[in-house]
Design a protein around this motif. Structure first.
Motif, PDB file in Angstrom:
ATOM      1  N   ILE A  84       0.854  -1.195   0.000  1.00  0.00           N
ATOM      2  CA  ILE A  84       0.000   0.000   0.000  1.00  0.00           C
ATOM      3  C   ILE A  84       0.884   1.237   0.000  1.00  0.00           C
ATOM      4  CG2 ILE A  84      -1.805   1.273   1.212  1.00  0.00           C
ATOM      5  CD1 ILE A  84      -2.561  -1.352   2.636  1.00  0.00           C
ATOM      6  N   ASP A  85       0.638   2.146  -0.943  1.00  0.00           N
ATOM      7  CA  ASP A  85       1.358   3.420  -0.959  1.00  0.00           C
ATOM      8  C   ASP A  85       0.493   4.497  -0.328  1.00  0.00           C
ATOM      9  OD1 ASP A  85       3.224   5.504  -1.558  1.00  0.00           O
ATOM     10  OD2 ASP A  85       1.804   6.109  -3.110  1.00  0.00           O
ATOM     11  N   ALA A  86       0.995   5.070   0.758  1.00  0.00           N
ATOM     12  CA  ALA A  86       0.294   6.157   1.444  1.00  0.00           C
ATOM     13  C   ALA A  86       1.016   7.486   1.252  1.00  0.00           C
ATOM     14  CB  ALA A  86       0.172   5.828   2.939  1.00  0.00           C
ATOM     15  N   THR A  87       1.924   7.561   0.256  1.00  0.00           N
ATOM     16  CA  THR A  87       2.720   8.770   0.071  1.00  0.00           C
ATOM     17  C   THR A  87       2.275   9.607  -1.120  1.00  0.00           C
ATOM     18  OG1 THR A  87       4.392   7.804  -1.400  1.00  0.00           O
ATOM     19  CG2 THR A  87       4.741   7.553   0.995  1.00  0.00           C
ATOM     20  N   GLY A  88       1.903   8.959  -2.206  1.00  0.00           N
ATOM     21  CA  GLY A  88       1.632   9.684  -3.441  1.00  0.00           C
ATOM     22  C   GLY A  88       2.899  10.038  -4.201  1.00  0.00           C
ATOM     23  N   ALA A  89       4.056   9.618  -3.713  1.00  0.00           N
ATOM     24  CA  ALA A  89       5.341   9.892  -4.368  1.00  0.00           C
ATOM     25  C   ALA A  89       5.592   8.867  -5.472  1.00  0.00           C
ATOM     26  CB  ALA A  89       6.472   9.855  -3.348  1.00  0.00           C
ATOM     27  N   GLY A  90       6.061   9.330  -6.607  1.00  0.00           N
ATOM     28  CA  GLY A  90       6.288   8.453  -7.746  1.00  0.00           C
ATOM     29  C   GLY A  90       7.202   7.273  -7.444  1.00  0.00           C
ATOM     30  N   ASP A  91       8.313   7.525  -6.753  1.00  0.00           N
ATOM     31  CA  ASP A  91       9.237   6.432  -6.435  1.00  0.00           C
ATOM     32  C   ASP A  91       8.597   5.396  -5.517  1.00  0.00           C
ATOM     33  OD1 ASP A  91      11.284   7.297  -8.058  1.00  0.00           O
ATOM     34  OD2 ASP A  91      12.484   8.171  -6.434  1.00  0.00           O
ATOM     35  N   ALA A  92       7.769   5.831  -4.590  1.00  0.00           N
ATOM     36  CA  ALA A  92       7.098   4.881  -3.690  1.00  0.00           C
ATOM     37  C   ALA A  92       6.104   4.029  -4.477  1.00  0.00           C
ATOM     38  CB  ALA A  92       6.393   5.620  -2.556  1.00  0.00           C
ATOM     39  N   LEU A  93       5.386   4.631  -5.411  1.00  0.00           N
ATOM     40  CA  LEU A  93       4.452   3.881  -6.253  1.00  0.00           C
ATOM     41  C   LEU A  93       5.211   2.853  -7.092  1.00  0.00           C
ATOM     42  CD1 LEU A  93       1.673   3.308  -7.492  1.00  0.00           C
ATOM     43  CD2 LEU A  93       2.052   5.251  -9.003  1.00  0.00           C
ATOM     44  N   ARG A 105      -1.881  -7.561  -4.590  1.00  0.00           N
ATOM     45  CA  ARG A 105      -2.750  -6.398  -4.587  1.00  0.00           C
ATOM     46  C   ARG A 105      -1.939  -5.161  -4.216  1.00  0.00           C
ATOM     47  NH1 ARG A 105      -3.968 -10.889  -1.822  1.00  0.00           N
ATOM     48  NH2 ARG A 105      -4.540  -9.890   0.112  1.00  0.00           N
ATOM     49  N   ALA A 106      -1.922  -4.201  -5.133  1.00  0.00           N
ATOM     50  CA  ALA A 106      -1.240  -2.923  -4.922  1.00  0.00           C
ATOM     51  C   ALA A 106      -2.315  -1.869  -4.710  1.00  0.00           C
ATOM     52  CB  ALA A 106      -0.359  -2.579  -6.120  1.00  0.00           C
ATOM     53  N   ILE A 107      -2.294  -1.248  -3.537  1.00  0.00           N
ATOM     54  CA  ILE A 107      -3.358  -0.318  -3.152  1.00  0.00           C
ATOM     55  C   ILE A 107      -2.787   1.098  -3.095  1.00  0.00           C
ATOM     56  CG2 ILE A 107      -5.136   0.198  -1.441  1.00  0.00           C
ATOM     57  CD1 ILE A 107      -5.307  -2.654  -2.754  1.00  0.00           C
ATOM     58  N   GLN A 108      -3.364   2.006  -3.880  1.00  0.00           N
ATOM     59  CA  GLN A 108      -2.896   3.386  -3.922  1.00  0.00           C
ATOM     60  C   GLN A 108      -3.810   4.270  -3.088  1.00  0.00           C
ATOM     61  OE1 GLN A 108      -0.038   4.400  -5.281  1.00  0.00           O
ATOM     62  NE2 GLN A 108      -0.429   6.364  -4.315  1.00  0.00           N
ATOM     63  N   VAL A 109      -3.272   4.790  -1.983  1.00  0.00           N
ATOM     64  CA  VAL A 109      -4.012   5.668  -1.089  1.00  0.00           C
ATOM     65  C   VAL A 109      -3.475   7.094  -1.180  1.00  0.00           C
ATOM     66  CG1 VAL A 109      -4.693   6.095   1.314  1.00  0.00           C
ATOM     67  CG2 VAL A 109      -4.457   3.751   0.486  1.00  0.00           C
ATOM     68  N   GLY A 110      -2.146   7.242  -1.241  1.00  0.00           N
ATOM     69  CA  GLY A 110      -1.527   8.569  -1.303  1.00  0.00           C
ATOM     70  C   GLY A 110      -1.920   9.297  -2.577  1.00  0.00           C
ATOM     71  N   MET A 111      -2.177  10.590  -2.440  1.00  0.00           N
ATOM     72  CA  MET A 111      -2.616  11.392  -3.580  1.00  0.00           C
ATOM     73  C   MET A 111      -1.549  12.406  -3.955  1.00  0.00           C
ATOM     74  SD  MET A 111      -6.547  12.225  -2.721  1.00  0.00           S
ATOM     75  CE  MET A 111      -7.683  10.971  -2.197  1.00  0.00           C
ATOM     76  N   SER A 112      -1.418  12.649  -5.250  1.00  0.00           N
ATOM     77  CA  SER A 112      -0.529  13.701  -5.747  1.00  0.00           C
ATOM     78  C   SER A 112      -0.814  13.903  -7.227  1.00  0.00           C
ATOM     79  CB  SER A 112       0.941  13.316  -5.538  1.00  0.00           C
ATOM     80  OG  SER A 112       1.339  12.336  -6.483  1.00  0.00           O
ATOM     81  N   ASN A 113      -0.101  14.817  -7.806  1.00  0.00           N
ATOM     82  CA  ASN A 113      -0.184  15.042  -9.247  1.00  0.00           C
ATOM     83  C   ASN A 113       1.030  14.449  -9.949  1.00  0.00           C
ATOM     84  OD1 ASN A 113      -2.661  16.461  -9.265  1.00  0.00           O
ATOM     85  ND2 ASN A 113      -1.616  18.299  -8.539  1.00  0.00           N
ATOM     86  N   ALA A 114       1.765  13.586  -9.261  1.00  0.00           N
ATOM     87  CA  ALA A 114       2.973  12.995  -9.833  1.00  0.00           C
ATOM     88  C   ALA A 114       2.640  12.186 -11.080  1.00  0.00           C
ATOM     89  CB  ALA A 114       3.664  12.107  -8.801  1.00  0.00           C
ATOM     90  N   VAL A 115       3.559  12.220 -12.019  1.00  0.00           N
ATOM     91  CA  VAL A 115       3.457  11.419 -13.233  1.00  0.00           C
ATOM     92  C   VAL A 115       4.567  10.390 -13.150  1.00  0.00           C
ATOM     93  CG1 VAL A 115       3.621  11.454 -15.758  1.00  0.00           C
ATOM     94  CG2 VAL A 115       2.511  13.351 -14.536  1.00  0.00           C
ATOM     95  N   LEU A 116       4.243   9.150 -13.512  1.00  0.00           N
ATOM     96  CA  LEU A 116       5.194   8.069 -13.326  1.00  0.00           C
ATOM     97  C   LEU A 116       5.271   7.205 -14.569  1.00  0.00           C
ATOM     98  CD1 LEU A 116       6.983   6.450 -11.319  1.00  0.00           C
ATOM     99  CD2 LEU A 116       4.918   5.212 -10.685  1.00  0.00           C
ATOM    100  N   ALA A 117       6.499   6.910 -14.994  1.00  0.00           N
ATOM    101  CA  ALA A 117       6.708   5.956 -16.085  1.00  0.00           C
ATOM    102  C   ALA A 117       6.910   4.582 -15.458  1.00  0.00           C
ATOM    103  CB  ALA A 117       7.934   6.357 -16.902  1.00  0.00           C
ATOM    104  N   LEU A 118       6.133   3.607 -15.922  1.00  0.00           N
ATOM    105  CA  LEU A 118       6.222   2.242 -15.407  1.00  0.00           C
ATOM    106  C   LEU A 118       6.500   1.272 -16.545  1.00  0.00           C
ATOM    107  CD1 LEU A 118       3.064   2.024 -13.124  1.00  0.00           C
ATOM    108  CD2 LEU A 118       5.421   2.089 -12.366  1.00  0.00           C
TER     109      LEU A 118
END
Length: 189
Positions: A84-93, A105-118
């Motif tokens: 679970i990511d509670a940061t919203g930081a791209g590196d944490a995601l 199961r990957a759960i995204q809780v942290g919010m941000s406007n970060a853009v991430l390349a995966l």
């Protein structure tokens, strides 16, 4: 409560919580209460100390690769079934997606406007379930209140600063200017 429900966390499962702020601490509290084993990851050791007092194992963030490696060591070679990511930081995601086990199961809780390349292959090859969380229904809210009542002492330790109602603007300014010193600010009488 909503995030743990969305994670379909089972007693005895291992879950990694990225971020030891108020949301991460709350996730830890509910996960431990439900019988899960928790590894909490954060940059700030005082926050990790609080997480340890709630029952989590802890890990200081040292970058994506090292964090993923250490989380997998903790959870077992396959990785944790839930992250679970509670940061919203791209590196944490990115770390969350890389560390979680196949069919995890990957759960995204942290919010941000970060853009991430995966790397798309991480999603398809591992057959991950990625679930976002932003609200709670009435039953989950009711359960959250009961969790707080059962764990009042632990929840009280999450409050780092108190300000009088008339000091609201000062409290907000203090919280924004001192993020490493603030866990949760309460404004009120």
């Amino acid at each position: 409560v909503r995030a743990i429900n969305r994670a379909q966390l089972e007693p005895g499962e291992r879950v990694v919580v990225l971020g030891a702020g108020p949301i991460g601490q709350s996730l830890c509290l509910v996960a431990v209460e439900r019988g899960a084993e928790v590894l909490m990851v954060d940059l700030q050791e005082p926050r990790l100390k609080l997480g340890a007092s709630l029952g989590a194992d802890t890990l200081v963030w040292r970058g994506v690769e090292e964090t993923v490696s250490q989380a997998r060591d903790w959870a077992g070679e396959a990785g944790p079934p839930v992250a679970i990511d509670a940061t919203g930081a791209g590196d944490a995601l990115r770390a969350m997606i890389e560390m979680v086990a196949s069919a995890g199961r990957a759960i995204q809780v942290g919010m941000s406007n970060a853009v991430l390349a995966l790397r798309i292959g991480n999603l398809t090859e591992k057959e991950l379930d990625i679930r976002g969380v932003s609200c709670a229904n009435a039953d989950e809210f009711r359960e959250a209140v009961l969790v707080v009542e059962r764990n009042a002492e632990s929840v009280a330790r999450m409050i780092s600063h108190r300000f009088a109602l008339g000091e609201g603007p000062d409290a907000l300014r203090f919280a924004m200017e001192n993020p490493s010193q603030v866990m949760k600010v309460v404004i009120g009488e």
